[in-house]
Scaffold this motif. Structure first.
Motif, PDB file in Angstrom:
ATOM      1  N   GLY A   1      -7.458 -28.478  75.472  1.00  0.00           N
ATOM      2  CA  GLY A   1      -7.658 -29.769  74.830  1.00  0.00           C
ATOM      3  C   GLY A   1      -8.381 -29.666  73.500  1.00  0.00           C
ATOM      4  N   LYS A   2      -8.764 -28.470  73.076  1.00  0.00           N
ATOM      5  CA  LYS A   2      -9.519 -28.318  71.824  1.00  0.00           C
ATOM      6  C   LYS A   2      -8.625 -28.072  70.623  1.00  0.00           C
ATOM      7  CE  LYS A   2     -13.934 -27.033  73.704  1.00  0.00           C
ATOM      8  NZ  LYS A   2     -15.212 -26.394  73.397  1.00  0.00           N
ATOM      9  N   VAL A   3      -7.387 -27.641  70.867  1.00  0.00           N
ATOM     10  CA  VAL A   3      -6.458 -27.338  69.775  1.00  0.00           C
ATOM     11  C   VAL A   3      -5.122 -28.011  70.074  1.00  0.00           C
ATOM     12  CG1 VAL A   3      -5.240 -25.508  68.536  1.00  0.00           C
ATOM     13  CG2 VAL A   3      -7.561 -25.107  69.366  1.00  0.00           C
ATOM     14  N   PRO A   4      -4.548 -28.761  69.115  1.00  0.00           N
ATOM     15  CA  PRO A   4      -3.207 -29.338  69.345  1.00  0.00           C
ATOM     16  C   PRO A   4      -2.194 -28.229  69.594  1.00  0.00           C
ATOM     17  CG  PRO A   4      -4.241 -30.279  67.384  1.00  0.00           C
ATOM     18  CD  PRO A   4      -5.097 -29.131  67.794  1.00  0.00           C
ATOM     19  N   ALA A   5      -1.302 -28.449  70.528  1.00  0.00           N
ATOM     20  CA  ALA A   5      -0.300 -27.426  70.865  1.00  0.00           C
ATOM     21  C   ALA A   5       0.521 -27.029  69.646  1.00  0.00           C
ATOM     22  CB  ALA A   5       0.612 -27.944  71.977  1.00  0.00           C
ATOM     23  N   SER A   6       0.749 -27.980  68.761  1.00  0.00           N
ATOM     24  CA  SER A   6       1.570 -27.702  67.575  1.00  0.00           C
ATOM     25  C   SER A   6       0.883 -26.741  66.610  1.00  0.00           C
ATOM     26  CB  SER A   6       1.904 -29.009  66.854  1.00  0.00           C
ATOM     27  OG  SER A   6       0.708 -29.678  66.461  1.00  0.00           O
ATOM     28  N   ASN A   7      -0.417 -26.524  66.782  1.00  0.00           N
ATOM     29  CA  ASN A   7      -1.152 -25.588  65.924  1.00  0.00           C
ATOM     30  C   ASN A   7      -1.075 -24.154  66.439  1.00  0.00           C
ATOM     31  OD1 ASN A   7      -1.908 -27.844  64.544  1.00  0.00           O
ATOM     32  ND2 ASN A   7      -4.099 -27.442  64.584  1.00  0.00           N
ATOM     33  N   ILE A   8      -0.437 -23.952  67.577  1.00  0.00           N
ATOM     34  CA  ILE A   8      -0.360 -22.623  68.187  1.00  0.00           C
ATOM     35  C   ILE A   8       1.030 -22.042  67.996  1.00  0.00           C
ATOM     36  CG2 ILE A   8      -0.474 -21.346  70.366  1.00  0.00           C
ATOM     37  CD1 ILE A   8      -2.586 -23.391  71.295  1.00  0.00           C
ATOM     38  N   LEU A   9       1.056 -20.805  67.535  1.00  0.00           N
ATOM     39  CA  LEU A   9       2.313 -20.085  67.323  1.00  0.00           C
ATOM     40  C   LEU A   9       2.263 -18.806  68.155  1.00  0.00           C
ATOM     41  CD1 LEU A   9       5.005 -19.606  65.838  1.00  0.00           C
ATOM     42  CD2 LEU A   9       3.677 -18.596  63.962  1.00  0.00           C
ATOM     43  N   ALA A  10       3.182 -18.670  69.103  1.00  0.00           N
ATOM     44  CA  ALA A  10       3.203 -17.512  70.001  1.00  0.00           C
ATOM     45  C   ALA A  10       4.441 -16.671  69.740  1.00  0.00           C
ATOM     46  CB  ALA A  10       3.202 -17.967  71.458  1.00  0.00           C
ATOM     47  N   SER A  11       4.267 -15.345  69.806  1.00  0.00           N
ATOM     48  CA  SER A  11       5.414 -14.451  69.642  1.00  0.00           C
ATOM     49  C   SER A  11       5.555 -13.545  70.841  1.00  0.00           C
ATOM     50  CB  SER A  11       5.268 -13.607  68.370  1.00  0.00           C
ATOM     51  OG  SER A  11       4.188 -12.693  68.493  1.00  0.00           O
ATOM     52  N   ALA A  12       6.779 -13.193  71.155  1.00  0.00           N
ATOM     53  CA  ALA A  12       7.102 -12.260  72.240  1.00  0.00           C
ATOM     54  C   ALA A  12       8.518 -11.764  72.007  1.00  0.00           C
ATOM     55  CB  ALA A  12       6.985 -12.931  73.604  1.00  0.00           C
ATOM     56  N   PRO A  13       8.859 -10.596  72.557  1.00  0.00           N
ATOM     57  CA  PRO A  13      10.203 -10.048  72.328  1.00  0.00           C
ATOM     58  C   PRO A  13      11.325 -10.890  72.919  1.00  0.00           C
ATOM     59  CG  PRO A  13       8.700  -8.346  73.107  1.00  0.00           C
ATOM     60  CD  PRO A  13       8.003  -9.661  73.297  1.00  0.00           C
ATOM     61  N   SER A  14      11.054 -11.527  74.069  1.00  0.00           N
ATOM     62  CA  SER A  14      12.136 -12.250  74.756  1.00  0.00           C
ATOM     63  C   SER A  14      11.790 -13.718  74.925  1.00  0.00           C
ATOM     64  CB  SER A  14      12.407 -11.634  76.131  1.00  0.00           C
ATOM     65  OG  SER A  14      11.320 -11.889  77.006  1.00  0.00           O
ATOM     66  N   ASN A  15      12.827 -14.538  75.063  1.00  0.00           N
ATOM     67  CA  ASN A  15      12.611 -15.967  75.297  1.00  0.00           C
ATOM     68  C   ASN A  15      11.934 -16.225  76.636  1.00  0.00           C
ATOM     69  OD1 ASN A  15      13.691 -16.997  72.900  1.00  0.00           O
ATOM     70  ND2 ASN A  15      15.776 -16.773  73.672  1.00  0.00           N
ATOM     71  N   LYS A  16      12.154 -15.341  77.589  1.00  0.00           N
ATOM     72  CA  LYS A  16      11.575 -15.528  78.926  1.00  0.00           C
ATOM     73  C   LYS A  16      10.065 -15.708  78.856  1.00  0.00           C
ATOM     74  CE  LYS A  16      11.017 -13.152  83.364  1.00  0.00           C
ATOM     75  NZ  LYS A  16      11.271 -11.902  84.120  1.00  0.00           N
ATOM     76  N   ASN A  17       9.411 -14.889  78.007  1.00  0.00           N
ATOM     77  CA  ASN A  17       7.960 -14.967  77.893  1.00  0.00           C
ATOM     78  C   ASN A  17       7.486 -16.140  77.040  1.00  0.00           C
ATOM     79  OD1 ASN A  17       7.540 -12.665  79.438  1.00  0.00           O
ATOM     80  ND2 ASN A  17       7.710 -11.308  77.681  1.00  0.00           N
TER      81      ASN A  17
END
Length: 244
Positions: free
Chosen positions: A1-17
């Protein structure tokens, strides 16, 4: 609840993760460099053997404004600083599984270039996931043995507690719920009263009562010594992983 989800960028090799991140409303990518280019605070959450390759990939993009936080088991701050530019603000954190229900126990340590501002920011963000304490890096392996692996010790105890009740005739589902609530209540009393566990244990015991008879059986089974041995074994293994 401290950071808007739209401010987070996640990377991973596959869509599954990445599916879980998308469901939370976070942005995703398959490019680690994109994360570094578009973020100030960067979390490294890989398997230990994968991390060197990731650091090699992102190293050219890491600037003096970046804060790099590693969750990777067994990789020291010294190693992180060696594989990243010399100015990098590095912190190392070790969480545990109950962070997913905002009841985790986390410790972190800072590298040479990370100051009070970076430590305060990290602690503020992660306190929403549970207890978060700054410690010397030498405590991180101990924390792994105590709390990271310790969650499994508690699950084993909870299972045995419930099975004892099943043996005496209580339905399994009910026994499991009561065992879990018993552990939750005991932990809450430890945290909120600040009392030593021995004091609270003594408060439950009455002369000649049920509890002291049960505790005698646990002492005969060397429960305390066995748990201490378990913490020691897990801590030593964490230290060995760091050497590997």
């Amino acid at each position: 609840g401290k950071v808007p989800a739209s401010n987070i960028l996640a990377s991973a090799p596959s869509n599954k993760n990445l599916d879980a991140w998308r469901e939370l409303g976070c942005r995703t990518t398959h490019c680690n460099l994109e994360v570094v280019h578009r973020s100030t605070l960067v979390f490294l959450a890989t398997k230990p053997h994968i991390l060197p390759g990731v650091l090699e990939e992102i190293r050219p993009a890491v600037g003096s404004h970046h804060i790099v936080v590693s969750l990777v088991a067994g990789v020291t701050i010294q190693t992180l600083q060696r594989l990243l530019p010399p100015w990098t603000k590095v912190l190392r954190i070790m969480p545990n599984l109950p962070c997913v229900v905002q009841a985790g126990a986390m410790v972190f340590s800072r590298g040479n270039n990370a100051g009070d501002e970076e430590a305060t920011l990290l602690k503020s963000l992660l306190s929403s996931c549970g207890l978060c304490e700054e410690v010397p890096e030498s405590y991180i392996d101990i924390h792994t043995g105590l709390s990271g692996s310790g969650v499994a010790y508690v699950y084993l105890f909870a299972e045995a507690l419930a099975e004892g009740a099943v043996k005496m005739g209580m339905p399994g589902a009910l026994a499991s719920r009561i065992a879990a609530q018993t552990l939750l209540g005991a932990a809450k009393m430890l945290l909120e009263t600040g009392e030593h566990p021995a004091k609270l244990r003594g408060d439950v015991c009455t002369p000649g009562g049920t509890t002291i008879y049960a505790l005698h059986q646990l002492e005969k089974g060397a429960l305390r010594a066995t748990v201490m041995d378990a913490v020691e074994a897990a801590t030593n293994r964490a230290c060995d992983m760091a050497k590997d």
